[in-house]
Write an enzyme that holds these catalytic residues in place. Sequence first.
Site, short mmCIF file in Angstrom:
data_model
loop_
_atom_site.label_atom_id
_atom_site.label_comp_id
_atom_site.label_asym_id
_atom_site.label_seq_id
_atom_site.Cartn_x
_atom_site.Cartn_y
_atom_site.Cartn_z
N HIS A 110 -8.17 2.97 3.96
CA HIS A 110 -8.09 3.63 5.09
C HIS A 110 -9.63 3.59 5.68
O HIS A 110 -9.48 3.69 6.93
CB HIS A 110 -7.68 5.08 4.95
CG HIS A 110 -6.21 5.31 4.78
ND1 HIS A 110 -5.29 4.96 4.02
CD2 HIS A 110 -5.35 5.90 5.92
CE1 HIS A 110 -4.07 5.40 4.19
NE2 HIS A 110 -4.00 6.00 5.45
N GLU B 71 -6.15 8.18 10.01
CA GLU B 71 -4.64 8.12 10.51
C GLU B 71 -4.57 8.72 12.00
O GLU B 71 -4.03 8.31 12.74
CB GLU B 71 -3.73 8.52 9.50
CG GLU B 71 -3.54 7.95 8.39
CD GLU B 71 -2.47 8.11 7.49
OE1 GLU B 71 -1.41 8.82 8.05
OE2 GLU B 71 -2.25 7.26 6.67
N CYS C 86 -11.38 2.71 -0.41
CA CYS C 86 -10.22 3.17 0.05
C CYS C 86 -9.57 2.27 1.36
O CYS C 86 -10.54 2.20 2.04
CB CYS C 86 -10.04 4.65 0.38
SG CYS C 86 -8.45 5.31 1.23
N ASP D 234 1.07 -1.08 -0.09
CA ASP D 234 0.10 0.25 -0.13
C ASP D 234 1.05 1.31 0.06
O ASP D 234 2.07 0.98 0.18
CB ASP D 234 -0.94 -0.06 1.30
CG ASP D 234 -1.89 1.40 1.50
OD1 ASP D 234 -2.23 1.64 0.20
OD2 ASP D 234 -1.73 1.87 2.48
N SER D 235 0.17 2.43 -0.28
CA SER D 235 1.09 3.70 -0.11
C SER D 235 1.73 3.83 1.43
O SER D 235 2.38 4.69 1.50
CB SER D 235 0.08 4.82 -0.57
OG SER D 235 -0.93 4.81 0.01
#
Length: 265
Positions: free
Chosen positions: A182, A148, A180, A6-7
């Site tokens: 996240h 986050e 996504c 993942d990024s």
Amino acid sequence: MIGIFDSGVGGLSVMKELIAAFPDYQMIYFGDTARVPYGNKSKETVTRYALEDASFLIKKGAKLIIVACSTASAFALDTLKKKLKVPVIGVIEPSIKAAIETTRNQKIGVIGTRGTVRSNIYVGLAKKIDPKVQVFQQACPLLVPLAEENWVNKPETRRIIKYYLRPLKARGIDTLILGCTHYPLLAKTIQDIAGKSIKLILPGQESAKAVQKLLKKNSKLEKSLTKTRKHHFYASDISGEFRNIGNRFLGRRIGKLIQADVSKR
Ligand code: DGL
């Protein structure tokens, strides 16, 4: 090993589901924290990064690649499938298929990064699988930092989610893809604001099912996977909050974390 990238930390929400589905397989994770975010970058850049990330994992022994980033899946999956010698599974196709099976009124909503929405990948795939289905998209760039920061149920977060979901609810969607990796961290709040009549589709769960199907079909691949519960974790930058945030995304403690510059390889 099963390779996952993942990024940054988002893909750990996918790894969590993979560990739940395959507790005995060894996994190797790479988070491209030095180059995050991918969500606002061009297709060309994200594709180059994704190729470097996946190649690194293959060099480390991955026999199967999970693209645990929606933006990278949207932009780079076809290229990865063409260029890599191991099977590649993304997070988009499994989710749209699940959404099409779930919807009763053929109206599906998708929330994701600007890049994922711009790619129109969910719309295109839905058209191919079931032309009667309508897909409505909404980019939600503020949700990644909120996840986050663990602002999962603050009044500010609820207000922002309400704002993002309003146009989708106005379309009458009955199914919503968290497009996504996240967003599963915000799933409870999103579900609360979306209301009970809207079913959420979580990318990690659907990709884990796709891996299950693949391993059932491909016993040679299944046999090549190492059976141990000791996983490896790499990131391109480990000075930040990766470990703390990552523990939350993974739902358990990340083991030893090693820094890796994949662009040099
Ligand atoms: N994990 C990424 C995704 O699923 C979001 C973070 C980013 O923009 O890199 O698209």
